[in-house]
Design a protein around this motif. Structure first.
Motif, PDB file in Angstrom:
ATOM      1  N   ILE A  72       0.831  -1.205   0.000  1.00  0.00           N
ATOM      2  CA  ILE A  72       0.000   0.000   0.000  1.00  0.00           C
ATOM      3  C   ILE A  72       0.870   1.262   0.000  1.00  0.00           C
ATOM      4  CG2 ILE A  72      -1.586   1.359   1.442  1.00  0.00           C
ATOM      5  CD1 ILE A  72      -2.878  -1.339   2.248  1.00  0.00           C
ATOM      6  N   CYS A  73       2.033   1.205   0.638  1.00  0.00           N
ATOM      7  CA  CYS A  73       2.926   2.368   0.677  1.00  0.00           C
ATOM      8  C   CYS A  73       3.753   2.519  -0.587  1.00  0.00           C
ATOM      9  CB  CYS A  73       3.874   2.262   1.872  1.00  0.00           C
ATOM     10  SG  CYS A  73       3.092   2.519   3.449  1.00  0.00           S
ATOM     11  N   PHE A  74       4.342   1.429  -1.058  1.00  0.00           N
ATOM     12  CA  PHE A  74       5.338   1.541  -2.116  1.00  0.00           C
ATOM     13  C   PHE A  74       4.763   1.507  -3.525  1.00  0.00           C
ATOM     14  CE2 PHE A  74       8.126   0.126   1.406  1.00  0.00           C
ATOM     15  CZ  PHE A  74       8.906   1.266   1.456  1.00  0.00           C
ATOM     16  N   LEU A  75       3.665   0.822  -3.763  1.00  0.00           N
ATOM     17  CA  LEU A  75       3.096   0.790  -5.108  1.00  0.00           C
ATOM     18  C   LEU A  75       2.647   2.185  -5.565  1.00  0.00           C
ATOM     19  CD1 LEU A  75       2.424  -0.897  -7.575  1.00  0.00           C
ATOM     20  CD2 LEU A  75       0.208  -1.386  -6.549  1.00  0.00           C
ATOM     21  N   PRO A  76       1.906   2.920  -4.747  1.00  0.00           N
ATOM     22  CA  PRO A  76       1.566   4.288  -5.175  1.00  0.00           C
ATOM     23  C   PRO A  76       2.797   5.177  -5.357  1.00  0.00           C
ATOM     24  CG  PRO A  76       0.136   3.613  -3.387  1.00  0.00           C
ATOM     25  CD  PRO A  76       1.202   2.571  -3.516  1.00  0.00           C
ATOM     26  N   SER A  77       3.837   4.944  -4.557  1.00  0.00           N
ATOM     27  CA  SER A  77       5.018   5.792  -4.708  1.00  0.00           C
ATOM     28  C   SER A  77       5.682   5.557  -6.060  1.00  0.00           C
ATOM     29  CB  SER A  77       6.007   5.564  -3.562  1.00  0.00           C
ATOM     30  OG  SER A  77       6.820   4.449  -3.778  1.00  0.00           O
ATOM     31  N   VAL A  78       5.691   4.319  -6.533  1.00  0.00           N
ATOM     32  CA  VAL A  78       6.260   4.038  -7.853  1.00  0.00           C
ATOM     33  C   VAL A  78       5.368   4.631  -8.934  1.00  0.00           C
ATOM     34  CG1 VAL A  78       6.817   2.187  -9.481  1.00  0.00           C
ATOM     35  CG2 VAL A  78       7.501   1.988  -7.099  1.00  0.00           C
ATOM     36  N   MET A  79       4.071   4.545  -8.752  1.00  0.00           N
ATOM     37  CA  MET A  79       3.150   5.076  -9.760  1.00  0.00           C
ATOM     38  C   MET A  79       3.210   6.602  -9.819  1.00  0.00           C
ATOM     39  SD  MET A  79      -0.038   2.495  -9.155  1.00  0.00           S
ATOM     40  CE  MET A  79      -0.979   3.018 -10.561  1.00  0.00           C
ATOM     41  N   LEU A  80       3.437   7.241  -8.682  1.00  0.00           N
ATOM     42  CA  LEU A  80       3.471   8.703  -8.640  1.00  0.00           C
ATOM     43  C   LEU A  80       4.838   9.277  -8.986  1.00  0.00           C
ATOM     44  CD1 LEU A  80       1.407   9.369  -5.398  1.00  0.00           C
ATOM     45  CD2 LEU A  80       0.689   9.782  -7.755  1.00  0.00           C
ATOM     46  N   SER A  81       5.855   8.455  -9.047  1.00  0.00           N
ATOM     47  CA  SER A  81       7.216   8.961  -9.222  1.00  0.00           C
ATOM     48  C   SER A  81       7.532   9.398 -10.642  1.00  0.00           C
ATOM     49  CB  SER A  81       8.219   7.894  -8.794  1.00  0.00           C
ATOM     50  OG  SER A  81       8.163   6.796  -9.691  1.00  0.00           O
ATOM     51  N   GLY A  82       6.789   8.909 -11.612  1.00  0.00           N
ATOM     52  CA  GLY A  82       7.101   9.206 -13.002  1.00  0.00           C
ATOM     53  C   GLY A  82       7.824   8.064 -13.675  1.00  0.00           C
ATOM     54  N   ILE A  83       8.059   6.985 -12.961  1.00  0.00           N
ATOM     55  CA  ILE A  83       8.755   5.829 -13.514  1.00  0.00           C
ATOM     56  C   ILE A  83       7.835   5.020 -14.413  1.00  0.00           C
ATOM     57  CG2 ILE A  83       9.887   3.640 -12.934  1.00  0.00           C
ATOM     58  CD1 ILE A  83      10.828   5.012 -10.334  1.00  0.00           C
ATOM     59  N   MET A  84       6.608   4.785 -13.972  1.00  0.00           N
ATOM     60  CA  MET A  84       5.689   3.944 -14.737  1.00  0.00           C
ATOM     61  C   MET A  84       4.989   4.702 -15.859  1.00  0.00           C
ATOM     62  SD  MET A  84       4.054   1.487 -11.829  1.00  0.00           S
ATOM     63  CE  MET A  84       3.239   0.407 -12.978  1.00  0.00           C
ATOM     64  N   LEU A  85       4.658   5.944 -15.618  1.00  0.00           N
ATOM     65  CA  LEU A  85       4.051   6.780 -16.639  1.00  0.00           C
ATOM     66  C   LEU A  85       4.585   8.188 -16.472  1.00  0.00           C
ATOM     67  CD1 LEU A  85       0.638   8.140 -15.772  1.00  0.00           C
ATOM     68  CD2 LEU A  85       1.410   6.237 -14.422  1.00  0.00           C
ATOM     69  N   PRO A  86       4.652   8.946 -17.543  1.00  0.00           N
ATOM     70  CA  PRO A  86       5.238  10.292 -17.444  1.00  0.00           C
ATOM     71  C   PRO A  86       4.531  11.167 -16.411  1.00  0.00           C
ATOM     72  CG  PRO A  86       4.975   9.666 -19.746  1.00  0.00           C
ATOM     73  CD  PRO A  86       4.285   8.608 -18.920  1.00  0.00           C
ATOM     74  N   PHE A  87       5.336  11.937 -15.722  1.00  0.00           N
ATOM     75  CA  PHE A  87       4.846  12.838 -14.677  1.00  0.00           C
ATOM     76  C   PHE A  87       3.763  13.760 -15.209  1.00  0.00           C
ATOM     77  CE2 PHE A  87       5.433  16.871 -12.278  1.00  0.00           C
ATOM     78  CZ  PHE A  87       5.085  16.398 -11.023  1.00  0.00           C
ATOM     79  N   ASN A  88       3.906  14.227 -16.435  1.00  0.00           N
ATOM     80  CA  ASN A  88       2.939  15.167 -17.014  1.00  0.00           C
ATOM     81  C   ASN A  88       1.576  14.543 -17.259  1.00  0.00           C
ATOM     82  OD1 ASN A  88       4.940  17.084 -17.012  1.00  0.00           O
ATOM     83  ND2 ASN A  88       5.562  16.645 -19.111  1.00  0.00           N
ATOM     84  N   PHE A  89       1.481  13.216 -17.285  1.00  0.00           N
ATOM     85  CA  PHE A  89       0.196  12.548 -17.477  1.00  0.00           C
ATOM     86  C   PHE A  89      -0.644  12.539 -16.207  1.00  0.00           C
ATOM     87  CE2 PHE A  89       1.262   9.541 -21.266  1.00  0.00           C
ATOM     88  CZ  PHE A  89       1.608  10.642 -22.024  1.00  0.00           C
ATOM     89  N   LEU A  90      -0.013  12.794 -15.070  1.00  0.00           N
ATOM     90  CA  LEU A  90      -0.746  12.806 -13.800  1.00  0.00           C
ATOM     91  C   LEU A  90      -1.597  14.057 -13.681  1.00  0.00           C
ATOM     92  CD1 LEU A  90       2.093  11.731 -11.322  1.00  0.00           C
ATOM     93  CD2 LEU A  90       0.218  10.306 -12.147  1.00  0.00           C
TER      94      LEU A  90
END
Length: 135
Positions: free
Chosen positions: A64-82
């Motif tokens: 619950i802590c680390f999965l959102p952090s990877v998703m929000l970091s810009g690693i999985m999808l570009p930061f600008n898409f958030l």
């Protein structure tokens, strides 16, 4: 930690050869950020382990802590898409600091933030260990 460093280097070399990705140009910076980020995440994980008594709950809590952090970091999808709100939230995520440092943005500031989180986690762990040893 050595295993993760070796795997990172293998992925970096193979991605260049197999997928025509850009070669890793700043290896010392990459390794420094990777080591600091790994130490920080391990410290956070150990800290969680000191407060969560049940192994199953600890596993769920770390996901619950680390999965959102990877998703929000810009690693999985570009930061600008958030969405804008999630972009603001991601500025407080250690994985975002590591990613931006690895790509060369605000390297000193991001490494400092990671080291600060590491230091705080270590201090809290020491306090918790002292409290647990008294019980």
């Amino acid at each position: 930690m050595i295993h993760l460093t070796i795997v990172s280097l293998i992925v970096s070399v193979l991605s260049t050869l197999l997928f025509d990705a850009d070669a890793l140009s700043k290896i010392p910076r990459y390794l420094a950020v990777a080591v600091v980020f790994t130490l920080t995440t391990v410290a956070i994980g150990l800290l969680l382990g000191l407060f969560v008594k049940n192994q199953a709950r600890l596993s769920m809590f770390t996901i619950i802590c680390f999965l959102p952090s990877v998703m929000l970091s810009g690693i999985m999808l570009p930061f600008n898409f958030l969405p804008k709100a999630l972009q603001i939230v991601s500025e407080f995520v250690p994985a975002r600091w590591a990613y931006t440092a690895m790509i060369g943005e605000n390297v000193t500031q991001n490494i400092s933030l990671l080291l600060a989180v590491f230091a705080v986690a270590v201090v809290i762990m020491l306090i918790r260990l002292k409290a647990v040893s008294r019980e």
